[in-house]
Design a protein around this motif. Structure first.
Motif, short mmCIF file in Angstrom:
data_model
loop_
_atom_site.label_atom_id
_atom_site.label_comp_id
_atom_site.label_asym_id
_atom_site.label_seq_id
_atom_site.Cartn_x
_atom_site.Cartn_y
_atom_site.Cartn_z
N ARG A 241 0.83 -1.21 0.00
CA ARG A 241 0.00 0.00 0.00
C ARG A 241 0.86 1.26 0.00
N ALA A 242 1.98 1.25 0.71
CA ALA A 242 2.88 2.40 0.72
C ALA A 242 3.40 2.68 -0.69
N HIS A 243 3.74 1.64 -1.42
CA HIS A 243 4.21 1.82 -2.80
C HIS A 243 3.09 2.41 -3.68
N GLU A 244 1.86 1.95 -3.46
CA GLU A 244 0.73 2.49 -4.22
C GLU A 244 0.53 3.97 -3.91
N LEU A 245 0.61 4.33 -2.64
CA LEU A 245 0.43 5.73 -2.24
C LEU A 245 1.56 6.60 -2.77
N ALA A 246 2.76 6.06 -2.83
CA ALA A 246 3.88 6.81 -3.41
C ALA A 246 3.64 7.03 -4.91
N ALA A 247 3.13 6.01 -5.58
CA ALA A 247 2.88 6.12 -7.02
C ALA A 247 1.81 7.17 -7.33
N THR A 248 0.88 7.39 -6.42
CA THR A 248 -0.17 8.39 -6.64
C THR A 248 0.21 9.77 -6.10
N GLY A 249 1.41 9.89 -5.52
CA GLY A 249 1.89 11.17 -5.02
C GLY A 249 1.51 11.48 -3.58
N HIS A 250 0.86 10.56 -2.89
CA HIS A 250 0.45 10.81 -1.51
C HIS A 250 1.55 10.55 -0.48
N LEU A 251 2.51 9.74 -0.82
CA LEU A 251 3.63 9.46 0.08
C LEU A 251 4.91 9.89 -0.61
N ALA A 252 5.57 10.91 -0.02
CA ALA A 252 6.80 11.43 -0.62
C ALA A 252 8.04 10.76 -0.06
N ARG A 253 8.12 10.63 1.25
CA ARG A 253 9.28 10.02 1.92
C ARG A 253 8.81 9.34 3.18
N LEU A 254 9.56 8.31 3.61
CA LEU A 254 9.22 7.60 4.83
C LEU A 254 10.51 7.12 5.48
N TRP A 255 10.65 7.39 6.77
CA TRP A 255 11.83 7.00 7.52
C TRP A 255 11.42 6.25 8.78
N ARG A 256 12.32 5.41 9.27
CA ARG A 256 12.16 4.77 10.57
C ARG A 256 13.41 5.11 11.38
N PRO A 257 13.26 5.89 12.46
CA PRO A 257 14.43 6.19 13.29
C PRO A 257 15.06 4.89 13.82
N VAL A 258 16.36 4.85 13.80
CA VAL A 258 17.10 3.66 14.22
C VAL A 258 16.69 3.26 15.64
N GLY A 259 16.33 1.99 15.79
CA GLY A 259 16.00 1.44 17.10
C GLY A 259 14.62 1.81 17.63
N GLU A 260 13.79 2.43 16.80
CA GLU A 260 12.47 2.87 17.27
C GLU A 260 11.36 2.15 16.50
N ALA A 261 10.20 2.05 17.13
CA ALA A 261 9.04 1.39 16.52
C ALA A 261 8.06 2.42 15.98
N ARG A 262 8.59 3.45 15.35
CA ARG A 262 7.72 4.46 14.76
C ARG A 262 8.29 4.85 13.40
N SER A 263 7.45 5.45 12.59
CA SER A 263 7.86 5.93 11.28
C SER A 263 7.56 7.41 11.20
N ILE A 264 8.35 8.11 10.41
CA ILE A 264 8.16 9.53 10.16
C ILE A 264 8.14 9.70 8.65
N GLY A 265 7.13 10.40 8.15
CA GLY A 265 7.04 10.55 6.71
C GLY A 265 6.50 11.89 6.28
N ILE A 266 6.73 12.18 5.01
CA ILE A 266 6.15 13.33 4.35
C ILE A 266 5.04 12.78 3.45
N TRP A 267 3.83 13.17 3.78
CA TRP A 267 2.65 12.71 3.07
C TRP A 267 2.00 13.91 2.40
N ARG A 268 1.28 13.67 1.30
CA ARG A 268 0.64 14.76 0.56
C ARG A 268 -0.86 14.50 0.44
N ALA A 269 -1.63 15.56 0.63
CA ALA A 269 -3.08 15.50 0.50
C ALA A 269 -3.61 16.92 0.38
N THR A 270 -4.88 17.05 0.07
CA THR A 270 -5.46 18.38 -0.07
C THR A 270 -5.64 19.06 1.28
#
Length: 105
Positions: A32-61
């Motif tokens: 699903r992340a790849h699909e959202l990237a293909a449609t322009g809704h997900l620009a970047r996604l990171w996971r901080p080392v050793g953490e169980a969270r993600s940080i991303g740049i998402w796009r929407a209206t």
């Protein structure tokens, strides 16, 4: 589309959920992340080392679309907590300057 900084923590996995179900949802999440990237809704996604969270740049209206039509489509969404922050361009952003210079050419 506007950009949003989104911090996602998968912290609501129901007790008794099997490792197999978790693995299946994580695999579906990657698709699903790849699909959202293909449609322009997900620009970047990171996971901080050793953490169980993600940080991303998402796009929407708007923020409602981020929650409902973007994050709400993720297979792990029912198990997630998301913190969404709207972003605006910074006048000192070197990327914005490059884009402006490219438009002037």
């Amino acid at each position: 589309m506007r950009e949003f900084l989104v911090e996602i923590t998968t912290d609501k996995i129901p007790a008794g959920t099997t490792g197999e179900e978790i693995a299946e949802r994580r695999a579906a999440e990657a698709v699903r992340a790849h699909e959202l990237a293909a449609t322009g809704h997900l620009a970047r996604l990171w996971r901080p080392v050793g953490e169980a969270r993600s940080i991303g740049i998402w796009r929407a209206t708007d923020e409602a679309e981020v929650h409902e039509k973007v994050l709400g489509t993720l297979p792990l969404h029912p198990w997630m907590t998301a913190r969404v922050t709207a972003l605006e361009p910074h006048p000192n952003d070197p990327g914005a300057g490059d884009a402006a210079a490219a438009r002037d050419i």
